[in-house]
Design a protein around this motif. Sequence first.
Motif, PDB file in Angstrom:
ATOM      1  N   ALA A 104       0.846  -1.191   0.000  1.00  0.00           N
ATOM      2  CA  ALA A 104       0.000   0.000   0.000  1.00  0.00           C
ATOM      3  C   ALA A 104       0.880   1.239   0.000  1.00  0.00           C
ATOM      4  O   ALA A 104       2.032   1.185   0.435  1.00  0.00           O
ATOM      5  CB  ALA A 104      -0.904   0.004   1.237  1.00  0.00           C
ATOM      6  N   PRO A 105       0.336   2.358  -0.500  1.00  0.00           N
ATOM      7  CA  PRO A 105       1.108   3.598  -0.480  1.00  0.00           C
ATOM      8  C   PRO A 105       1.274   4.133   0.948  1.00  0.00           C
ATOM      9  O   PRO A 105       0.314   4.122   1.723  1.00  0.00           O
ATOM     10  CB  PRO A 105       0.280   4.565  -1.339  1.00  0.00           C
ATOM     11  N   VAL A 106       2.489   4.567   1.250  1.00  0.00           N
ATOM     12  CA  VAL A 106       2.805   5.077   2.587  1.00  0.00           C
ATOM     13  C   VAL A 106       3.507   6.425   2.441  1.00  0.00           C
ATOM     14  O   VAL A 106       4.349   6.609   1.564  1.00  0.00           O
ATOM     15  CB  VAL A 106       3.738   4.098   3.337  1.00  0.00           C
ATOM     16  N   LYS A 107       3.142   7.362   3.323  1.00  0.00           N
ATOM     17  CA  LYS A 107       3.777   8.680   3.309  1.00  0.00           C
ATOM     18  C   LYS A 107       5.030   8.642   4.190  1.00  0.00           C
ATOM     19  O   LYS A 107       4.971   8.183   5.326  1.00  0.00           O
ATOM     20  CB  LYS A 107       2.794   9.719   3.847  1.00  0.00           C
ATOM     21  N   ARG A 108       6.132   9.111   3.650  1.00  0.00           N
ATOM     22  CA  ARG A 108       7.411   9.151   4.391  1.00  0.00           C
ATOM     23  C   ARG A 108       8.098  10.485   4.138  1.00  0.00           C
ATOM     24  O   ARG A 108       7.753  11.204   3.201  1.00  0.00           O
ATOM     25  CB  ARG A 108       8.360   8.056   3.882  1.00  0.00           C
ATOM     26  N   ALA A 109       9.135  10.752   4.937  1.00  0.00           N
ATOM     27  CA  ALA A 109       9.965  11.926   4.665  1.00  0.00           C
ATOM     28  C   ALA A 109      10.765  11.680   3.386  1.00  0.00           C
ATOM     29  O   ALA A 109      11.152  10.549   3.093  1.00  0.00           O
ATOM     30  CB  ALA A 109      10.916  12.176   5.828  1.00  0.00           C
ATOM     31  N   MET A 110      10.996  12.732   2.626  1.00  0.00           N
ATOM     32  CA  MET A 110      11.739  12.615   1.372  1.00  0.00           C
ATOM     33  C   MET A 110      13.235  12.482   1.612  1.00  0.00           C
ATOM     34  O   MET A 110      13.923  11.741   0.922  1.00  0.00           O
ATOM     35  CB  MET A 110      11.441  13.850   0.517  1.00  0.00           C
ATOM     36  N   ARG A 111      13.719  13.225   2.615  1.00  0.00           N
ATOM     37  CA  ARG A 111      15.162  13.218   2.912  1.00  0.00           C
ATOM     38  C   ARG A 111      15.355  13.017   4.412  1.00  0.00           C
ATOM     39  O   ARG A 111      14.637  13.611   5.217  1.00  0.00           O
ATOM     40  CB  ARG A 111      15.801  14.562   2.522  1.00  0.00           C
ATOM     41  N   ILE A 112      16.338  12.220   4.750  1.00  0.00           N
ATOM     42  CA  ILE A 112      16.652  12.042   6.174  1.00  0.00           C
ATOM     43  C   ILE A 112      18.159  12.096   6.382  1.00  0.00           C
ATOM     44  O   ILE A 112      18.941  11.827   5.466  1.00  0.00           O
ATOM     45  CB  ILE A 112      16.115  10.697   6.734  1.00  0.00           C
ATOM     46  N   LYS A 113      18.519  12.469   7.596  1.00  0.00           N
ATOM     47  CA  LYS A 113      19.925  12.411   7.993  1.00  0.00           C
ATOM     48  C   LYS A 113      20.008  11.334   9.067  1.00  0.00           C
ATOM     49  O   LYS A 113      19.232  11.343  10.029  1.00  0.00           O
ATOM     50  CB  LYS A 113      20.373  13.763   8.539  1.00  0.00           C
ATOM     51  N   VAL A 114      20.935  10.411   8.876  1.00  0.00           N
ATOM     52  CA  VAL A 114      21.010   9.234   9.737  1.00  0.00           C
ATOM     53  C   VAL A 114      22.358   9.171  10.446  1.00  0.00           C
ATOM     54  O   VAL A 114      23.393   9.494   9.864  1.00  0.00           O
ATOM     55  CB  VAL A 114      20.830   7.946   8.878  1.00  0.00           C
ATOM     56  N   ARG A 115      22.319   8.759  11.705  1.00  0.00           N
ATOM     57  CA  ARG A 115      23.551   8.411  12.413  1.00  0.00           C
ATOM     58  C   ARG A 115      23.435   6.937  12.784  1.00  0.00           C
ATOM     59  O   ARG A 115      22.415   6.506  13.321  1.00  0.00           O
ATOM     60  CB  ARG A 115      23.720   9.252  13.675  1.00  0.00           C
ATOM     61  N   THR A 116      24.455   6.168  12.507  1.00  0.00           N
ATOM     62  CA  THR A 116      24.409   4.740  12.791  1.00  0.00           C
ATOM     63  C   THR A 116      25.810   4.216  13.048  1.00  0.00           C
ATOM     64  O   THR A 116      26.801   4.854  12.694  1.00  0.00           O
ATOM     65  CB  THR A 116      23.781   3.979  11.591  1.00  0.00           C
ATOM     66  N   MET A 117      25.859   3.039  13.630  1.00  0.00           N
ATOM     67  CA  MET A 117      27.118   2.331  13.729  1.00  0.00           C
ATOM     68  C   MET A 117      27.125   1.288  12.616  1.00  0.00           C
ATOM     69  O   MET A 117      26.073   0.755  12.264  1.00  0.00           O
ATOM     70  CB  MET A 117      27.218   1.653  15.105  1.00  0.00           C
ATOM     71  N   ASN A 118      28.305   1.038  12.038  1.00  0.00           N
ATOM     72  CA  ASN A 118      28.400  -0.045  11.056  1.00  0.00           C
ATOM     73  C   ASN A 118      28.977  -1.286  11.748  1.00  0.00           C
ATOM     74  O   ASN A 118      29.253  -1.275  12.944  1.00  0.00           O
ATOM     75  CB  ASN A 118      29.218   0.386   9.828  1.00  0.00           C
ATOM     76  N   LEU A 119      29.186  -2.332  10.967  1.00  0.00           N
ATOM     77  CA  LEU A 119      29.612  -3.605  11.552  1.00  0.00           C
ATOM     78  C   LEU A 119      31.057  -3.546  12.063  1.00  0.00           C
ATOM     79  O   LEU A 119      31.492  -4.410  12.825  1.00  0.00           O
ATOM     80  CB  LEU A 119      29.432  -4.726  10.518  1.00  0.00           C
ATOM     81  N   ASP A 120      31.800  -2.510  11.649  1.00  0.00           N
ATOM     82  CA  ASP A 120      33.160  -2.332  12.179  1.00  0.00           C
ATOM     83  C   ASP A 120      33.149  -1.517  13.475  1.00  0.00           C
ATOM     84  O   ASP A 120      34.210  -1.197  14.020  1.00  0.00           O
ATOM     85  CB  ASP A 120      34.038  -1.604  11.145  1.00  0.00           C
ATOM     86  N   GLY A 121      31.966  -1.143  13.934  1.00  0.00           N
ATOM     87  CA  GLY A 121      31.862  -0.390  15.177  1.00  0.00           C
ATOM     88  C   GLY A 121      32.087   1.099  15.005  1.00  0.00           C
ATOM     89  O   GLY A 121      32.211   1.826  15.991  1.00  0.00           O
TER      90      GLY A 121
END
Length: 174
Positions: A104-121
């Motif tokens: 189904a169609p879902v409304k989301r933000a067009m642009r986001i800024k993300v902070r995350t850890m990767n698998l190397d920590g």
Amino acid sequence: MALLPILTYPNKRLRETSKPVAEITDEIRQLVKDMAETMYDAPGVGLAAPQVVVLLRLALVDVVAGYNEEGERDLQVFINPEILEAEGEQVGEEGCLSVREYAAPVKRAMRIKVRTMNLDGETIEFEAEEFYARVLQHEFDHLDGRLFIDRISTLRRSLYKKKLKKILASEKNG
Ligand code: ZN
């Protein structure tokens, strides 16, 4: 390597809030391998740990595989991800490995800024937009016990519940 069972709606465990990953251990690395195998097998563009009954803030995304004739892959691992900023709006069709036979169609933000850890920590920050941003928002929702059907109209959701009832009933009888 192992294929993991994927929880499907209306299983209540999909509604739980996942806990942060404290440390990247061999178990976490093994989980990522198994989740990747499960995601590619499904196939899906994303998979969050709570979908495979591991209540940790960890999600995988690959928006290249499946759209790429050379069979290339771009597996990305997000550990304890946060959306720092969100702007704009987009509407697009979504499905989910945990929501059977439905999109189904879902409304989301067009642009986001993300902070995350990767698998190397390593902690990294980046910006995403359009389809990639949509997939990330969808996967990160799982970490807070949210499904895309929570973000559609009440009417659509009740139609889906009816449809699912029929599917489940026919399986029981068949
Ligand atoms: Zn999903």
